[in-house]
Design an enzyme around this catalytic site. Structure first.
Site, PDB file in Angstrom:
ATOM      1  N   THR A 150       0.819  -1.212   0.000  1.00 47.29           N
ATOM      2  CA  THR A 150       0.000   0.000   0.000  1.00 47.29           C
ATOM      3  C   THR A 150       0.857   1.268   0.000  1.00 47.29           C
ATOM      4  O   THR A 150       2.001   1.247   0.463  1.00 47.29           O
ATOM      5  CB  THR A 150      -0.897  -0.011   1.260  1.00 47.29           C
ATOM      6  OG1 THR A 150      -1.505   1.263   1.417  1.00 47.29           O
ATOM      7  CG2 THR A 150      -0.096  -0.278   2.533  1.00 47.29           C
ATOM      8  N   ASP A 151       0.257   2.362  -0.466  1.00 49.24           N
ATOM      9  CA  ASP A 151       0.939   3.663  -0.392  1.00 49.24           C
ATOM     10  C   ASP A 151       1.001   4.180   1.047  1.00 49.24           C
ATOM     11  O   ASP A 151       1.754   5.109   1.339  1.00 49.24           O
ATOM     12  CB  ASP A 151       0.237   4.696  -1.295  1.00 49.24           C
ATOM     13  CG  ASP A 151      -1.228   4.930  -0.958  1.00 49.24           C
ATOM     14  OD1 ASP A 151      -1.753   4.303  -0.014  1.00 49.24           O
ATOM     15  OD2 ASP A 151      -1.870   5.748  -1.657  1.00 49.24           O
ATOM     16  N   GLU A 152       0.215   3.567   1.956  1.00 53.21           N
ATOM     17  CA  GLU A 152       0.153   4.092   3.321  1.00 53.21           C
ATOM     18  C   GLU A 152       1.484   3.931   4.054  1.00 53.21           C
ATOM     19  O   GLU A 152       1.721   4.592   5.062  1.00 53.21           O
ATOM     20  CB  GLU A 152      -1.002   3.433   4.096  1.00 53.21           C
ATOM     21  CG  GLU A 152      -2.321   3.608   3.359  1.00 53.21           C
ATOM     22  CD  GLU A 152      -3.564   3.334   4.184  1.00 53.21           C
ATOM     23  OE1 GLU A 152      -3.492   3.384   5.419  1.00 53.21           O
ATOM     24  OE2 GLU A 152      -4.612   3.078   3.568  1.00 53.21           O
ATOM     25  N   TYR A 176      -1.872  -0.461  10.972  1.00 50.15           N
ATOM     26  CA  TYR A 176      -2.003  -1.147   9.674  1.00 50.15           C
ATOM     27  C   TYR A 176      -0.789  -0.853   8.795  1.00 50.15           C
ATOM     28  O   TYR A 176      -0.120  -1.767   8.290  1.00 50.15           O
ATOM     29  CB  TYR A 176      -3.287  -0.711   8.964  1.00 50.15           C
ATOM     30  CG  TYR A 176      -3.311  -1.061   7.485  1.00 50.15           C
ATOM     31  CD1 TYR A 176      -3.374  -2.385   7.064  1.00 50.15           C
ATOM     32  CD2 TYR A 176      -3.256  -0.051   6.499  1.00 50.15           C
ATOM     33  CE1 TYR A 176      -3.387  -2.703   5.704  1.00 50.15           C
ATOM     34  CE2 TYR A 176      -3.265  -0.363   5.154  1.00 50.15           C
ATOM     35  CZ  TYR A 176      -3.330  -1.693   4.759  1.00 50.15           C
ATOM     36  OH  TYR A 176      -3.326  -2.013   3.422  1.00 50.15           O
ATOM     37  N   ALA A 178       2.080   0.343   9.579  1.00 51.30           N
ATOM     38  CA  ALA A 178       3.333  -0.145  10.183  1.00 51.30           C
ATOM     39  C   ALA A 178       3.509  -1.632   9.878  1.00 51.30           C
ATOM     40  O   ALA A 178       4.616  -2.089   9.565  1.00 51.30           O
ATOM     41  CB  ALA A 178       3.323   0.095  11.683  1.00 51.30           C
ATOM     42  N   LYS A 180       2.225  -3.289   7.295  1.00 52.72           N
ATOM     43  CA  LYS A 180       2.493  -3.473   5.858  1.00 52.72           C
ATOM     44  C   LYS A 180       3.943  -3.043   5.549  1.00 52.72           C
ATOM     45  O   LYS A 180       4.628  -3.690   4.750  1.00 52.72           O
ATOM     46  CB  LYS A 180       1.509  -2.668   5.010  1.00 52.72           C
ATOM     47  CG  LYS A 180       0.076  -3.168   5.046  1.00 52.72           C
ATOM     48  CD  LYS A 180      -0.122  -4.564   4.468  1.00 52.72           C
ATOM     49  CE  LYS A 180       0.046  -4.637   2.971  1.00 52.72           C
ATOM     50  NZ  LYS A 180      -0.299  -5.990   2.445  1.00 52.72           N
ATOM     51  N   LYS A 215     -15.233  -0.118   4.253  1.00 47.67           N
ATOM     52  CA  LYS A 215     -14.416   0.914   3.606  1.00 47.67           C
ATOM     53  C   LYS A 215     -15.344   2.010   3.074  1.00 47.67           C
ATOM     54  O   LYS A 215     -16.524   1.774   2.795  1.00 47.67           O
ATOM     55  CB  LYS A 215     -13.588   0.305   2.471  1.00 47.67           C
ATOM     56  CG  LYS A 215     -12.703  -0.861   2.920  1.00 47.67           C
ATOM     57  CD  LYS A 215     -11.338  -0.412   3.427  1.00 47.67           C
ATOM     58  CE  LYS A 215     -10.530  -1.484   4.134  1.00 47.67           C
ATOM     59  NZ  LYS A 215     -10.269  -2.704   3.449  1.00 47.67           N
ATOM     60  N   VAL A 232     -18.685  11.082   7.990  1.00 49.23           N
ATOM     61  CA  VAL A 232     -17.465  11.637   7.391  1.00 49.23           C
ATOM     62  C   VAL A 232     -16.541  12.022   8.543  1.00 49.23           C
ATOM     63  O   VAL A 232     -16.912  12.823   9.403  1.00 49.23           O
ATOM     64  CB  VAL A 232     -17.804  12.870   6.524  1.00 49.23           C
ATOM     65  CG1 VAL A 232     -16.540  13.536   6.015  1.00 49.23           C
ATOM     66  CG2 VAL A 232     -18.714  12.469   5.373  1.00 49.23           C
ATOM     67  N   PRO A 308      -8.105   8.619  14.851  1.00 51.54           N
ATOM     68  CA  PRO A 308      -6.840   9.060  15.457  1.00 51.54           C
ATOM     69  C   PRO A 308      -5.683   8.857  14.479  1.00 51.54           C
ATOM     70  O   PRO A 308      -5.615   7.832  13.799  1.00 51.54           O
ATOM     71  CB  PRO A 308      -6.670   8.130  16.673  1.00 51.54           C
ATOM     72  CG  PRO A 308      -7.926   7.354  16.809  1.00 51.54           C
ATOM     73  CD  PRO A 308      -8.721   7.484  15.537  1.00 51.54           C
TER      74      PRO A 308
END
Ligand code: NAD
Ligand code: TYD
Length: 373
Positions: A150-152, A176, A178, A180, A215, A232, A308
């Site tokens: 992922t780009d995260e 998550y 961290a 990946k 999602k 949102v 958060p």
């Protein structure tokens, strides 16, 4: 010794020169799109999936009875099982989608992400590497292990920052991302240490059919249809770069076939939108195709307590993939979003089946305590 069925598949595959792939996590959102596309293209797929809450055999109704799809229920961390599958089917590649994939869940239960994303991936790497070392030289030379990431892992961007490239330093902010990032490091280390033929793809936010409705896009679509509020986070100004799942799967295939071993490739959709733009986009499609006497779906939008550590912006620079492998996304976000919303309208049975007890308890866990701002 290989079973008769595996022998038959092995001979058939060699005769017609199609690939045999071991796909992990192939019952989830992106994995199922990839499995379907490869089976339609004529490859044989051994699909190893633990069937967690997001894994769904209903994604394969259209492949029922198709011998090109071999589903195996199990964990990527199960050494004996993975060893057995590798020895039995002698795959040309392993494509690893298996993961815990939702940021909000990782905030509540980080260890689950370490177990599958870190330990599970490392065990899958070790088991596959051990088998690979014993393969015949010709097979060893062409085999690939592709890890979907992922780009995260790159952290968050400010408005105006250049998009992530393959050289952007890792800076993960959520449990998550961290986990990946850690799995990506293990994949890289297996290449550097053992010469194991790995490839990594880091993609942006996917959307399309069959995404579990935790999602943003399916959640908002289905809440709107049920006339529930549309949550949102924060002010809705966070930005994601949206990539259609079919474009993503095309990119994976291109990297698998032509990518340079040991390299990573970024995959993005060139479609940066704020979350509020996305939610308004969904409402506009629904107002058009399923107008409600109760008024516009936008009336249901509510700004709620932020996530958060919410990363402000992700954006992907895919020029390496564009120039080296001539890959370009084919879906525009507006058309892709319309088709996606329509898919959820047309697939009521799929929706009903995934909105099970687990889904309801997650909605309670994640949203009941969020204040409306
Ligand atoms: P998903 O949650 O829909 O699917 C994950 C699949 O993995 C499920 O079928 C689940 O049953 C399976 N699984 C989980 N743990 C397993 C284990 N220990 N052993 C075997 N199977 C297991 O996720 P997705 O959105 O399809 O994501 C697939 C991959 O793509 C993940 O690695 C994710 O990190 C990555 N990714 C996703 C996105 C996105 O926008 N969805 C973006 C970037 C990267
Ligand atoms: P999500 O689909 O969870 O993907 P990711 O966290 O991997 O980007 O969320 C996409 C964006 O939408 C993210 O900025 C968080 C936001 N969001 C909401 O505003 N409300 C929601 O109910 C959800 C699930 C997400």
């Amino acid at each position: 010794a290989r079973t008769w069925r595996a022998d038959a598949i092995f001979r058939m595959k060699k005769r017609i020169n199609m690939a045999l792939l071991l796909v992990t996590g192939g019952a989830g959102f992106i994995g199922s799109c990839y499995v379907l596309s490869r089976c339609y293209a004529g490859d044989t797929v051994v699909n190893l999936d633990k069937l967690t809450y997001s894994g769904n055999l209903g994604n394969f109704e259209v492949l029922r009875g198709n011998p090109k799809h071999i589903f195996v229920h199990g964990d990527i961390g199960n050494v004996e099982l993975v060893e057995h599958l590798l020895k039995t089917y002698q795959p040309d590649a392993v494509v690893n989608f298996a993961a815990e994939s939702h940021v909000d869940r990782s905030i509540i239960d980080p260890e689950a992400f370490v177990r599958t994303n870190v330990l599970g991936t490392c065990t899958l790497l070790r088991t596959t590497k051990t088998w690979w070392k014993e393969c015949a030289a010709a097979h060893r030379a062409t085999f690939r292990f592709l890890h979907v990431s992922t780009d995260e892992v790159f952290g968050a961007l400010h408005p105006g920052d250049p998009a992530f490239t393959e050289d952007t330093p890792y800076s993960p902010n959520s449990p998550y991302s961290a986990s990946k990032a850690s799995s990506d490091h293990f994949v890289r280390a297996f290449h550097e240490t053992y010469g194991f033929p790995t490839l990594i793809t880091n993609c942006s936010n996917n959307y399309g059919p069959r995404q579990f409705p935790e999602k943003l896009i399916p959640l908002v679509t289905l809440n709107a249809l049920a006339r529930k509020t549309l949550p949102v986070y924060g002010t809705g100004s966070n930005i994601r770069d949206w990539l259609h799942v079919e474009d993503h799967c095309d990119a994976i295939q291109r990297v698998l076939e032509h990518g340079r071993v040991g390299q990573t490739y970024n995959v993005g959709g060139n479609s940066e939108r704020t979350n509020l733009q996305v939610v308004h986009g969904i409402c506009a499609v629904l107002d058009d195709v399923r107008p409600s006497v109760e008024g516009s779906y936008t009336d249901l939008i509510r700004f709620v307590t932020d996530r958060p550590g919410h990363d402000f912006r992700y954006a992907i620079n895919s020029s390496k993939l564009n120039t080296e492998l001539n890959w370009h996304p084919t879906h525009t976000f507006e058309d892709g979003l319309r088709e996606t919303v329509q898919w959820y309208l047309d697939n009521e049975k799929w929706v009903k089946d995934v909105q099970s007890g687990e889904y309801r308890s997650w909605m309670q866990t994640n949203y009941a305590g969020r204040l409306q701002n």
